[in-house]
Scaffold this motif. Structure first.
Motif, PDB file in Angstrom:
ATOM      1  N   LEU A  48       0.832  -1.216   0.000  1.00  0.00           N
ATOM      2  CA  LEU A  48       0.000   0.000   0.000  1.00  0.00           C
ATOM      3  C   LEU A  48       0.864   1.262   0.000  1.00  0.00           C
ATOM      4  CD1 LEU A  48      -2.827  -1.032   2.500  1.00  0.00           C
ATOM      5  CD2 LEU A  48      -3.001  -0.792   0.006  1.00  0.00           C
ATOM      6  N   ILE A  49       1.948   1.236   0.776  1.00  0.00           N
ATOM      7  CA  ILE A  49       2.838   2.402   0.807  1.00  0.00           C
ATOM      8  C   ILE A  49       3.475   2.618  -0.561  1.00  0.00           C
ATOM      9  CG2 ILE A  49       4.974   3.350   1.791  1.00  0.00           C
ATOM     10  CD1 ILE A  49       4.302   1.838   4.384  1.00  0.00           C
ATOM     11  N   PHE A  50       3.908   1.529  -1.184  1.00  0.00           N
ATOM     12  CA  PHE A  50       4.507   1.652  -2.510  1.00  0.00           C
ATOM     13  C   PHE A  50       3.491   2.189  -3.514  1.00  0.00           C
ATOM     14  CE2 PHE A  50       5.860   0.272  -6.685  1.00  0.00           C
ATOM     15  CZ  PHE A  50       7.217   0.557  -6.669  1.00  0.00           C
ATOM     16  N   ALA A  51       2.257   1.719  -3.431  1.00  0.00           N
ATOM     17  CA  ALA A  51       1.220   2.147  -4.376  1.00  0.00           C
ATOM     18  C   ALA A  51       0.920   3.633  -4.277  1.00  0.00           C
ATOM     19  CB  ALA A  51      -0.057   1.336  -4.133  1.00  0.00           C
ATOM     20  N   SER A  52       1.079   4.196  -3.083  1.00  0.00           N
ATOM     21  CA  SER A  52       0.712   5.602  -2.876  1.00  0.00           C
ATOM     22  C   SER A  52       1.907   6.538  -2.782  1.00  0.00           C
ATOM     23  CB  SER A  52      -0.113   5.726  -1.586  1.00  0.00           C
ATOM     24  OG  SER A  52       0.618   5.239  -0.470  1.00  0.00           O
ATOM     25  N   ASN A 242      17.607  -7.442  12.506  1.00  0.00           N
ATOM     26  CA  ASN A 242      18.861  -6.778  12.123  1.00  0.00           C
ATOM     27  C   ASN A 242      19.329  -7.244  10.756  1.00  0.00           C
ATOM     28  OD1 ASN A 242      19.842  -6.977  15.542  1.00  0.00           O
ATOM     29  ND2 ASN A 242      19.326  -5.105  14.455  1.00  0.00           N
ATOM     30  N   LYS A 243      19.146  -8.521  10.455  1.00  0.00           N
ATOM     31  CA  LYS A 243      19.520  -9.040   9.137  1.00  0.00           C
ATOM     32  C   LYS A 243      18.722  -8.341   8.042  1.00  0.00           C
ATOM     33  CE  LYS A 243      17.824 -12.938   7.704  1.00  0.00           C
ATOM     34  NZ  LYS A 243      17.535 -14.394   7.543  1.00  0.00           N
ATOM     35  N   LEU A 244      17.432  -8.181   8.257  1.00  0.00           N
ATOM     36  CA  LEU A 244      16.581  -7.529   7.257  1.00  0.00           C
ATOM     37  C   LEU A 244      16.948  -6.065   7.098  1.00  0.00           C
ATOM     38  CD1 LEU A 244      14.291  -8.131   5.331  1.00  0.00           C
ATOM     39  CD2 LEU A 244      12.664  -7.566   7.159  1.00  0.00           C
ATOM     40  N   MET A 245      17.278  -5.397   8.195  1.00  0.00           N
ATOM     41  CA  MET A 245      17.680  -3.995   8.127  1.00  0.00           C
ATOM     42  C   MET A 245      18.970  -3.838   7.318  1.00  0.00           C
ATOM     43  SD  MET A 245      15.624  -1.842   9.723  1.00  0.00           S
ATOM     44  CE  MET A 245      16.602  -0.469  10.313  1.00  0.00           C
ATOM     45  N   VAL A 246      19.949  -4.698   7.570  1.00  0.00           N
ATOM     46  CA  VAL A 246      21.214  -4.647   6.825  1.00  0.00           C
ATOM     47  C   VAL A 246      20.962  -4.890   5.340  1.00  0.00           C
ATOM     48  CG1 VAL A 246      23.439  -5.784   6.479  1.00  0.00           C
ATOM     49  CG2 VAL A 246      22.625  -5.319   8.799  1.00  0.00           C
ATOM     50  N   PHE A 247      20.149  -5.875   5.042  1.00  0.00           N
ATOM     51  CA  PHE A 247      19.827  -6.224   3.654  1.00  0.00           C
ATOM     52  C   PHE A 247      19.166  -5.057   2.929  1.00  0.00           C
ATOM     53  CE2 PHE A 247      16.698  -8.092   0.638  1.00  0.00           C
ATOM     54  CZ  PHE A 247      17.588  -8.690  -0.248  1.00  0.00           C
ATOM     55  N   LEU A 248      18.183  -4.438   3.549  1.00  0.00           N
ATOM     56  CA  LEU A 248      17.428  -3.365   2.895  1.00  0.00           C
ATOM     57  C   LEU A 248      18.232  -2.067   2.802  1.00  0.00           C
ATOM     58  CD1 LEU A 248      13.905  -3.989   4.473  1.00  0.00           C
ATOM     59  CD2 LEU A 248      14.647  -4.528   2.143  1.00  0.00           C
ATOM     60  N   LEU A 287      13.506   1.195   0.724  1.00  0.00           N
ATOM     61  CA  LEU A 287      13.123   2.174   1.745  1.00  0.00           C
ATOM     62  C   LEU A 287      11.656   1.996   2.134  1.00  0.00           C
ATOM     63  CD1 LEU A 287      13.717   4.546   3.541  1.00  0.00           C
ATOM     64  CD2 LEU A 287      13.287   6.085   1.608  1.00  0.00           C
ATOM     65  N   ILE A 288      10.815   1.739   1.152  1.00  0.00           N
ATOM     66  CA  ILE A 288       9.395   1.501   1.446  1.00  0.00           C
ATOM     67  C   ILE A 288       9.238   0.252   2.306  1.00  0.00           C
ATOM     68  CG2 ILE A 288       7.227   0.781   0.344  1.00  0.00           C
ATOM     69  CD1 ILE A 288       7.961   2.824  -1.896  1.00  0.00           C
ATOM     70  N   CYS A 289      10.030  -0.779   2.036  1.00  0.00           N
ATOM     71  CA  CYS A 289      10.014  -1.974   2.875  1.00  0.00           C
ATOM     72  C   CYS A 289      10.416  -1.645   4.317  1.00  0.00           C
ATOM     73  CB  CYS A 289      10.940  -3.038   2.305  1.00  0.00           C
ATOM     74  SG  CYS A 289      10.397  -3.725   0.742  1.00  0.00           S
ATOM     75  N   LEU A 290      11.410  -0.775   4.463  1.00  0.00           N
ATOM     76  CA  LEU A 290      11.832  -0.369   5.815  1.00  0.00           C
ATOM     77  C   LEU A 290      10.707   0.372   6.530  1.00  0.00           C
ATOM     78  CD1 LEU A 290      15.480   0.907   5.167  1.00  0.00           C
ATOM     79  CD2 LEU A 290      14.806  -1.061   6.548  1.00  0.00           C
ATOM     80  N   LEU A 291      10.002   1.235   5.803  1.00  0.00           N
ATOM     81  CA  LEU A 291       8.887   1.965   6.401  1.00  0.00           C
ATOM     82  C   LEU A 291       7.774   1.006   6.814  1.00  0.00           C
ATOM     83  CD1 LEU A 291       8.642   5.000   3.945  1.00  0.00           C
ATOM     84  CD2 LEU A 291       9.602   4.992   6.250  1.00  0.00           C
ATOM     85  N   GLY A 292       7.553  -0.011   5.989  1.00  0.00           N
ATOM     86  CA  GLY A 292       6.486  -0.966   6.283  1.00  0.00           C
ATOM     87  C   GLY A 292       6.776  -1.842   7.488  1.00  0.00           C
TER      88      GLY A 292
END
Length: 294
Positions: A48-52, A242-248, A287-292
């Motif tokens: 939804l964030i990406f769409a908007s 933390n792994k996901l944060m490093v990846f993104l 970045l949108i993934c991080l926001l989500g």
């Protein structure tokens, strides 16, 4: 040319195509986030964030930039299958992932090539986090080698049949950036910073291009520091978050690099890009993934 033959010069139909690409891209991002987080709620938020969002909006607004929209779709689906392969059908999902990665490389080799170091980073993080058996580790290394081999083969064919890699212009840009490392790094981080804050703080831009701003520079370096701190935390905790944060965070910086280094008006001219610029579109996905997930 094909779109002109079909739609003529009526903008309505072009925006219908743009809307369709935005919807499909949002759904593909949703799928990718679900494979990374296993959370339906988080994946829906990200879709939804990406769409908007206005981040990287040029890839949908400008016809000539639609290739990047297809890259978002193909790479997101490819990562979905790549990550899922370790949980379900390893061989089948890996082959499907490679297929989507190669399609993305075929359409936009300059930017999509960064998916190779990105998935290598993902596999290194996974291997460090989990105690993998030797046989399983061999399978992981083998699939990375396979996608690397296919990538080299595809790029060699593209190079032979087109002039895509024939110019020494990129070499000149790299030499200039190395000779002016301080200003070049500031320029690079400023654009990253505009993506980081430009979705909620208005930054003046004209057709996606902006002048350097102090807030963009600070935001860019804060993102870099955050990446380093998250990496240190991951080494200590080995946690999924933390792994996901490093990846993104790594994704954001990786995918802007090829777009940055190839543009003379940015590398040498000193201009930076705004949040809506097509060169930041692939970075905006992360970045949108991080926001989500926040």
């Amino acid at each position: 040319k094909g779109k002109i033959l079909v739609f003529g010069f009526n903008p309505f139909y072009y925006y219908i195509v743009s809307l369709f690409l935005k919807v499909i891209s949002s759904f593909s991002v949703l799928l990718m986030v679900y494979s990374l987080t296993k959370s339906k709620r988080t994946s829906i938020y990200c879709g939804l964030i990406f769409a908007s969002s206005v981040m990287g909006l040029e890839v949908f607004d400008r016809i000539s930039a639609h290739y990047a929209a297809f890259s978002i779709i193909l790479l997101s689906i490819g990562i979905f299958f790549w990550v899922r392969a370790t949980e379900k059908d390893f061989i089948k999902d890996t082959l499907v992932a490679i297929f989507f990665f190669l399609l993305a490389l075929l359409g936009d080799p300059g930017s999509s090539i960064m998916v190779i170091p990105l998935i290598i980073i993902w596999e290194i993080l996974n291997s460090y986090q989990r105690k993998l058996g030797k046989d399983y580790l061999k399978r992981i290394i083998l699939r990375v080698l396979i996608i690397c081999a296919f990538t080299v083969l595809l790029l060699s064919v593209i190079s032979q049949r087109t002039k895509y890699f024939s110019s020494n212009l990129y070499t000149n840009h790299i030499q200039y950036a190395a000779q002016h490392l301080g200003s070049s790094l500031n320029n690079y981080m400023n654009s990253i910073g505009h993506l980081f804050v430009g979705w909620f703080i208005p930054i003046e831009e004209m057709i996606g291009i902006s002048s350097a701003t102090f807030i963009g520079l600070i935001a860019g370096y804060l993102l870099l520091i955050t990446f380093l701190l998250q990496f240190i935390l991951f080494l200590k905790t080995k946690s999924d978050s933390n792994k996901l944060m490093v990846f993104l965070l790594g994704w954001i910086m990786l995918f802007y690099f090829p777009n940055w280094i190839t543009q003379e008006h940015i590398v040498i001219g000193g201009l930076v890009v705004g949040v809506s610029n097509r060169y930041l579109a692939l970075s905006s996905v992360a970045l949108i993934c991080l926001l989500g997930i926040s």
